[in-house]
Design a protein around this motif. Structure first.
Motif, mmCIF file in Angstrom:
data_model
loop_
_atom_site.group_PDB
_atom_site.id
_atom_site.type_symbol
_atom_site.label_atom_id
_atom_site.label_comp_id
_atom_site.label_asym_id
_atom_site.label_seq_id
_atom_site.Cartn_x
_atom_site.Cartn_y
_atom_site.Cartn_z
ATOM 1 N N THR A 105 0.937 -1.107 0.136
ATOM 2 C CA THR A 105 -0.131 -0.058 -0.072
ATOM 3 C C THR A 105 0.993 1.168 0.129
ATOM 4 N N TYR A 106 0.415 2.366 -0.559
ATOM 5 C CA TYR A 106 1.121 3.477 -0.561
ATOM 6 C C TYR A 106 0.018 4.748 -0.253
ATOM 7 N N SER A 107 0.332 5.409 0.512
ATOM 8 C CA SER A 107 -0.605 6.439 0.921
ATOM 9 C C SER A 107 0.216 7.785 1.277
ATOM 10 N N SER A 108 -0.004 8.962 0.838
ATOM 11 C CA SER A 108 1.074 10.238 1.119
ATOM 12 C C SER A 108 -0.014 11.453 1.091
ATOM 13 N N PRO A 109 0.358 12.557 1.594
ATOM 14 C CA PRO A 109 -0.382 13.612 1.416
ATOM 15 C C PRO A 109 0.015 14.167 0.014
ATOM 16 N N MET A 110 -1.072 14.867 -0.736
ATOM 17 C CA MET A 110 -0.734 15.197 -2.088
ATOM 18 C C MET A 110 0.177 16.569 -2.021
ATOM 19 N N CYS A 111 0.312 17.149 -0.959
ATOM 20 C CA CYS A 111 1.117 18.577 -1.011
ATOM 21 C C CYS A 111 2.551 18.146 -1.090
ATOM 22 N N ARG A 112 2.913 16.756 -0.961
ATOM 23 C CA ARG A 112 4.355 16.568 -0.915
ATOM 24 C C ARG A 112 4.850 16.585 -2.373
ATOM 25 N N PRO A 113 6.006 17.201 -2.869
ATOM 26 C CA PRO A 113 6.432 17.310 -4.090
ATOM 27 C C PRO A 113 6.897 16.014 -4.771
ATOM 28 N N GLN A 114 7.172 15.019 -3.974
ATOM 29 C CA GLN A 114 7.702 13.817 -4.573
ATOM 30 C C GLN A 114 7.583 12.499 -3.594
ATOM 31 N N VAL A 115 7.548 11.402 -4.318
ATOM 32 C CA VAL A 115 7.092 10.312 -3.358
ATOM 33 C C VAL A 115 8.595 9.826 -2.636
ATOM 34 N N MET A 116 8.499 9.413 -1.336
ATOM 35 C CA MET A 116 9.474 8.921 -0.505
ATOM 36 C C MET A 116 9.333 7.520 -0.518
ATOM 37 N N ASP A 117 10.492 6.849 -0.198
ATOM 38 C CA ASP A 117 10.374 5.377 -0.007
ATOM 39 C C ASP A 117 9.584 4.966 1.164
ATOM 40 N N SER A 118 9.579 5.720 2.132
ATOM 41 C CA SER A 118 8.782 5.496 3.435
ATOM 42 C C SER A 118 7.279 5.487 3.038
ATOM 43 N N ASP A 119 6.778 6.156 2.145
ATOM 44 C CA ASP A 119 5.266 5.958 1.710
ATOM 45 C C ASP A 119 4.625 4.609 1.619
ATOM 46 N N VAL A 120 5.648 3.582 1.250
ATOM 47 C CA VAL A 120 5.164 2.496 0.545
ATOM 48 C C VAL A 120 5.076 1.542 2.023
ATOM 49 N N SER A 121 4.334 0.712 2.219
ATOM 50 C CA SER A 121 4.289 -0.123 3.472
ATOM 51 C C SER A 121 5.212 -1.166 3.428
ATOM 52 N N ASP A 122 5.536 -1.619 4.590
ATOM 53 C CA ASP A 122 6.446 -2.862 4.527
ATOM 54 C C ASP A 122 5.534 -4.325 4.621
ATOM 55 N N THR A 123 4.377 -4.153 4.781
ATOM 56 C CA THR A 123 3.327 -5.193 5.002
ATOM 57 C C THR A 123 3.021 -5.785 3.386
ATOM 58 N N PRO A 124 3.216 -7.105 3.127
ATOM 59 C CA PRO A 124 2.568 -7.595 1.750
ATOM 60 C C PRO A 124 1.271 -7.955 2.170
ATOM 61 N N TYR A 125 0.484 -7.921 0.807
ATOM 62 C CA TYR A 125 -1.058 -8.197 0.808
ATOM 63 C C TYR A 125 -1.119 -9.121 -0.452
ATOM 64 N N SER A 126 -2.125 -9.898 -0.244
ATOM 65 C CA SER A 126 -2.142 -11.071 -1.407
ATOM 66 C C SER A 126 -3.042 -10.638 -2.469
#
Length: 149
Positions: A105-126
Motif C-alpha cells: 500500500t502507498y498513501s501520501s498527502p498530495m502536498c508533498r512534491p515527491q514520493v518518498m520510499d517510506s510512503d510504501v508499506s512494508d506489509t505485503p498483501y495477497s
C-alpha cells in the motif's frame, strides 16, 4: 435483476465508521445497518448489509436512530480512494512489487512534491483490494491523528 455484492470491493465496517467520522457523506448503494440497544447500557449488534436502488447517504442517520438502528455507508474502495484524494488531499494506491510478488500500500498527502520510499508499506498483501483497504485505513488514521494534534 440485482447483482450480488462482492464484499472485497467495499470497505469493512470499521473503515466505514472511520470514513463516517472523517466526514464522508457521498451517496452509496450499500450501507451497514446495526441494531442499537440503549438499556441497560448502549450496545450494538452485528452489522448487516443493506441496499438501496438509488444511491443515498447512509451516514445521515436521523431516521435510523428513531427506529433503534445505526447506519453507515458501505463505501466501494474506489469511492473511498477518490474521496480521500478530492476532499482530504491524500493519495492512496496499491502497488505491485515484481521482486516480492505481492501487493503493497502507498498513501501520501498530495502536498508533498515527491514520493518518498517510506510512503510504501512494508506489509505485503495477497490482493489489490486488501492493499487498497489497508491504505485507506492508514490515510484515515493520519486524518484522525492530525485532528488530535
Amino acid at each position: 435483476m440485482r447483482q450480488k455484492m462482492n464484499t472485497e470491493d467495499y470497505v469493512s465496517y470499521p473503515i466505514a465508521l472511520a470514513l463516517k467520522k472523517a466526514g464522508f457523506e457521498w451517496p452509496c448503494h450499500y450501507g451497514y445497518s446495526v441494531k442499537m440497544r440503549l438499556e441497560p447500557e448502549p450496545s450494538f449488534g452485528e452489522p448487516k448489509m443493506v441496499h438501496s436502488k438509488a444511491p443515498k447517504n447512509y451516514n445521515d442517520n436521523r431516521k435510523g436512530i428513531e427506529k433503534g438502528l445505526e447506519f453507515c455507508s458501505a463505501v466501494p474502495l474506489w469511492q473511498a480512494q477518490k474521496w480521500l484524494r478530492e476532499k482530504k488531499n491524500i493519495e492512496v494506491n496499491a502497488v505491485w512489487s515484481y521482486e516480492e510478488s505481492d501487493w503493497f500500500t502507498y498513501s501520501s498527502p498530495m502536498c508533498r512534491p515527491q514520493v518518498m520510499d517510506s510512503d510504501v508499506s512494508d506489509t505485503p498483501y495477497s490482493s489489490y483490494e486488501q492493499a487498497l483497504s489497508a491504505g485507506i485505513a492508514s490515510a484515515l488514521e493520519l486524518i484522525e491523528n492530525n485532528k488530535n494534534n
